[in-house]
Design a protein around this motif. Structure first.
Motif, mmCIF file in Angstrom:
data_model
loop_
_atom_site.group_PDB
_atom_site.id
_atom_site.type_symbol
_atom_site.label_atom_id
_atom_site.label_comp_id
_atom_site.label_asym_id
_atom_site.label_seq_id
_atom_site.Cartn_x
_atom_site.Cartn_y
_atom_site.Cartn_z
ATOM 1 N N ASP A 14 31.785 61.145 -9.604
ATOM 2 C CA ASP A 14 31.438 61.912 -8.403
ATOM 3 C C ASP A 14 30.755 63.229 -8.784
ATOM 4 O OD1 ASP A 14 32.343 60.074 -6.610
ATOM 5 O OD2 ASP A 14 34.344 60.952 -6.407
ATOM 6 N N HIS A 15 31.341 63.895 -9.741
ATOM 7 C CA HIS A 15 30.853 65.216 -10.112
ATOM 8 C C HIS A 15 29.433 65.152 -10.695
ATOM 9 C CE1 HIS A 15 30.705 69.019 -12.431
ATOM 10 N NE2 HIS A 15 31.349 69.464 -11.353
ATOM 11 N N TYR A 16 29.156 64.103 -11.486
ATOM 12 C CA TYR A 16 27.852 64.030 -12.186
ATOM 13 C C TYR A 16 26.900 63.005 -11.561
ATOM 14 C CZ TYR A 16 29.886 66.935 -15.850
ATOM 15 O OH TYR A 16 30.461 67.970 -16.548
ATOM 16 N N ASN A 17 27.214 62.520 -10.382
ATOM 17 C CA ASN A 17 26.374 61.519 -9.718
ATOM 18 C C ASN A 17 26.116 60.298 -10.609
ATOM 19 O OD1 ASN A 17 24.906 60.404 -7.598
ATOM 20 N ND2 ASN A 17 22.961 61.224 -8.352
ATOM 21 N N ALA A 18 27.174 59.833 -11.254
ATOM 22 C CA ALA A 18 27.097 58.581 -12.015
ATOM 23 C C ALA A 18 27.754 57.485 -11.183
ATOM 24 C CB ALA A 18 27.806 58.737 -13.350
ATOM 25 N N VAL A 19 27.435 56.238 -11.501
ATOM 26 C CA VAL A 19 27.961 55.107 -10.724
ATOM 27 C C VAL A 19 29.140 54.477 -11.465
ATOM 28 C CG1 VAL A 19 27.387 52.809 -9.826
ATOM 29 C CG2 VAL A 19 25.725 54.674 -9.644
ATOM 30 N N TYR A 20 30.241 54.329 -10.759
ATOM 31 C CA TYR A 20 31.458 53.727 -11.337
ATOM 32 C C TYR A 20 31.415 52.221 -11.062
ATOM 33 C CZ TYR A 20 36.578 52.658 -11.248
ATOM 34 O OH TYR A 20 37.819 52.098 -11.395
ATOM 35 N N ILE A 21 31.258 51.456 -12.151
ATOM 36 C CA ILE A 21 31.196 49.990 -12.021
ATOM 37 C C ILE A 21 32.503 49.385 -12.518
ATOM 38 C CG2 ILE A 21 29.999 47.890 -12.751
ATOM 39 C CD1 ILE A 21 27.494 49.675 -13.248
ATOM 40 N N ALA A 22 33.200 48.712 -11.629
ATOM 41 C CA ALA A 22 34.467 48.066 -11.976
ATOM 42 C C ALA A 22 34.183 46.598 -12.289
ATOM 43 C CB ALA A 22 35.443 48.191 -10.807
ATOM 44 N N ASP A 23 34.177 46.259 -13.579
ATOM 45 C CA ASP A 23 33.977 44.858 -13.950
ATOM 46 C C ASP A 23 35.260 44.095 -13.604
ATOM 47 O OD1 ASP A 23 33.881 42.380 -15.157
ATOM 48 O OD2 ASP A 23 32.802 43.069 -16.930
ATOM 49 N N SER A 24 35.168 43.328 -12.534
ATOM 50 C CA SER A 24 36.325 42.578 -12.050
ATOM 51 C C SER A 24 36.113 41.080 -12.240
ATOM 52 C CB SER A 24 36.555 42.902 -10.568
ATOM 53 O OG SER A 24 36.646 44.300 -10.399
ATOM 54 N N VAL A 25 35.244 40.746 -13.186
ATOM 55 C CA VAL A 25 34.896 39.337 -13.419
ATOM 56 C C VAL A 25 36.128 38.522 -13.787
ATOM 57 C CG1 VAL A 25 33.635 37.810 -15.008
ATOM 58 C CG2 VAL A 25 32.481 39.792 -13.995
ATOM 59 N N GLN A 26 36.976 39.095 -14.651
ATOM 60 C CA GLN A 26 38.171 38.361 -15.068
ATOM 61 C C GLN A 26 39.425 38.866 -14.347
ATOM 62 O OE1 GLN A 26 40.489 37.166 -19.206
ATOM 63 N NE2 GLN A 26 38.290 37.414 -19.263
ATOM 64 N N CYS A 27 39.538 40.183 -14.153
ATOM 65 C CA CYS A 27 40.779 40.732 -13.600
ATOM 66 C C CYS A 27 40.756 40.789 -12.073
ATOM 67 C CB CYS A 27 41.041 42.120 -14.180
ATOM 68 S SG CYS A 27 39.751 43.329 -13.822
ATOM 69 N N GLY A 28 39.621 40.428 -11.467
ATOM 70 C CA GLY A 28 39.497 40.528 -10.016
ATOM 71 C C GLY A 28 39.885 39.258 -9.291
ATOM 72 N N TYR A 29 39.540 39.228 -8.027
ATOM 73 C CA TYR A 29 39.769 38.065 -7.168
ATOM 74 C C TYR A 29 41.245 37.677 -7.064
ATOM 75 C CZ TYR A 29 36.030 36.119 -4.522
ATOM 76 O OH TYR A 29 35.144 35.899 -3.515
ATOM 77 N N GLY A 30 42.104 38.705 -6.984
ATOM 78 C CA GLY A 30 43.514 38.463 -6.713
ATOM 79 C C GLY A 30 44.379 38.262 -7.937
ATOM 80 N N ARG A 31 43.741 38.084 -9.096
ATOM 81 C CA ARG A 31 44.504 37.714 -10.300
ATOM 82 C C ARG A 31 45.582 38.739 -10.669
ATOM 83 N NH1 ARG A 31 44.847 34.116 -13.671
ATOM 84 N NH2 ARG A 31 43.177 32.932 -12.699
ATOM 85 N N SER A 32 45.331 40.009 -10.433
ATOM 86 C CA SER A 32 46.263 41.056 -10.880
ATOM 87 C C SER A 32 47.412 41.288 -9.894
ATOM 88 C CB SER A 32 45.504 42.376 -11.032
ATOM 89 O OG SER A 32 45.123 42.838 -9.744
ATOM 90 N N GLY A 33 47.350 40.623 -8.733
ATOM 91 C CA GLY A 33 48.348 40.909 -7.694
ATOM 92 C C GLY A 33 47.803 41.858 -6.640
ATOM 93 N N LYS A 34 46.616 42.421 -6.885
ATOM 94 C CA LYS A 34 45.815 43.069 -5.842
ATOM 95 C C LYS A 34 44.441 42.425 -5.921
ATOM 96 C CE LYS A 34 47.959 47.617 -5.397
ATOM 97 N NZ LYS A 34 48.563 47.509 -4.041
#
Ligand SMILES: Cc1ncc(COP(=O)(O)O)c(C=O)c1O
Length: 377
Positions: free
Chosen positions: A201-221
């Motif tokens: 936020d402070h430096y106007n950079a983009v936060y990319i969350a690679d959720s390819v493996q940990c996403g789509y419900g796998r973690s319990g969220k």
């Protein structure tokens, strides 16, 4: 012609699959705690999934992205709702690497900057930028090497803060797995992800969350990064999204505006891919699979933590790493060939559990019993 030999293979041929089980050509049954590398989210050959794909195939399998495809809109709406990011925008593609490639490109289009921060032990894919942000020199070809990427120590807030304070104005994006998969199941701490958010936020950079493996419900969220309580600007997803049908996507925050032709794809978001992805989300929603991943995952972690031979148990939900001491190097192989259970691995001696999100406690018990037998020697 023969196959280009890039994978060491187990001498097993799978010919049939159902739920959390697969069968080989000799009709031997295996329990699948590997989910075909975190891809099987709703279980193999789920009847609703099979029917939705079959029905779609009889209507139209493919037409190009030059026409309206209402299934894409339906998918975006459903994904927005289930992931809790209704104001985000969806771009569809075909694989995890491609999702990350597009996310990094989009970030650079957005802020005009070039530097990318990635982390030690990261894996983001094998295409040019995706592999450049992957911390494994063995799979980075000379042509993929770039000055634009820096690797910082994972979960080290001091190092991150220092790098931003010195280079912040050049940083286009930070890319991070919420739980590192290939790297051996390492969970990004909530406070680290919050620090990524505030520095971006402070430096106007983009936060990319690679959720390819940990996403789509796998973690319990839905996304493992959700545990931190802050939103990423872009979530990349693939694997579980199509339960085996090649479909991937990036979920993009409203502040990133599209322009015609800035991104594009021939196959991405085709009719069949959308039908597969919709079937997956329908089953995730209807059968509360994100909750099941949390419940069965907690159960597995609790039971695993009782076993003294294990060095460390890491992960969240149904993305679990079991680190074993070096002398127990045959456990994974024995689980497969003696107990007929597929698991994943990470170097040097981590067993990775990535089962379908609808695995039952009973199936988890079968795995636990087999593991206990192996650990007892
Ligand atoms: C975290 C992560 N990102 C990206 C990828 C690349 O995905 P794909 O093999 O679909 O290109 C993977 C694959 O294992 C992954 O685990």
């Amino acid at each position: 012609m023969k196959l280009f030999d890039v994978y060491p293979l187990n001498d097993i041929t799978i010919v049939k699959a159902k739920g959390s089980y697969v069968w080989d050509d000799k009709d031997q049954q295996y329990l699948d705690m590997y989910g075909g590398h975190a891809v099987i989210s709703i279980g193999h050959t789920h009847p609703h999934y099979v029917k939705r794909l079959e029905d779609q195939l009889h209507k139209v399998g493919f037409y190009s992205n030059s026409i309206k495809i209402p299934l894409q809109v339906e998918l975006a709406e459903k994904l927005g709702k289930i992931s809790g990011k209704e104001d985000y925008q969806l771009f569809l593609c075909n694989s995890g690497a491609e999702a990350n490639e597009n996310a990094l490109k989009l970030a650079s289009f957005y802020n005009g900057k070039k530097k990318i921060v990635a982390f030690t032990k990261a894996f983001h894919g094998r295409t040019s930028l995706a592999v450049a942000v992957t911390d494994n020199p063995n799979i980075v070809a000379p042509v993929n090497q770039t000055e634009h990427v820096v690797f910082l120590p994972f979960n080290n807030e001091v190092a991150l803060e220092k790098y931003f304070s010195e280079n912040g104005n050049n940083i286009s994006a930070v890319i991070i797995e919420g739980i590192q998969g290939v790297g051996g199941i390492n969970v990004a701490s909530d406070s680290f992800l919050r620090r990524v958010r505030s520095l971006c936020d402070h430096y106007n950079a983009v936060y990319i969350a690679d959720s390819v493996q940990c996403g789509y419900g796998r973690s319990g969220k839905f996304y493992s990064q959700d545990f931190s309580g802050v939103d990423a600007d872009i979530y990349t997803m693939a694997k579980g999204m199509g339960n085996g049908f090649p479909v991937a996507g990036i979920s993009i925050a409203p502040k990133l505006h599209p322009k015609h032709f800035m991104l594009g794809t021939t196959f991405g978001g085709n009719h069949l891919a959308c039908a597969a992805a919709l079937a997956v989300l329908e089953i995730i929603e209807q059968d509360n699979l994100v909750e099941n991943a949390a419940v069965v995952g907690d159960y597995l972690m609790t039971e695993l933590n009782r076993l003294p031979q294990i060095k460390e148990v890491r992960g969240k939900g149904l993305m679990i790493g079991i680190e074993l001491p070096g002398e127990l190097k045959d456990v994974k192989k024995n689980l497969l060939f003696k107990h007929k259970i597929f698991t994943g691995e990470a170097k040097p001696n981590v067993i990775r559990l990535l089962p379908a999100l609808n695995i039952t406690q009973k199936e988890a018990d079968i795995f636990l019993e087999a593991l206990k037998t192996e650990l007892a020697g």
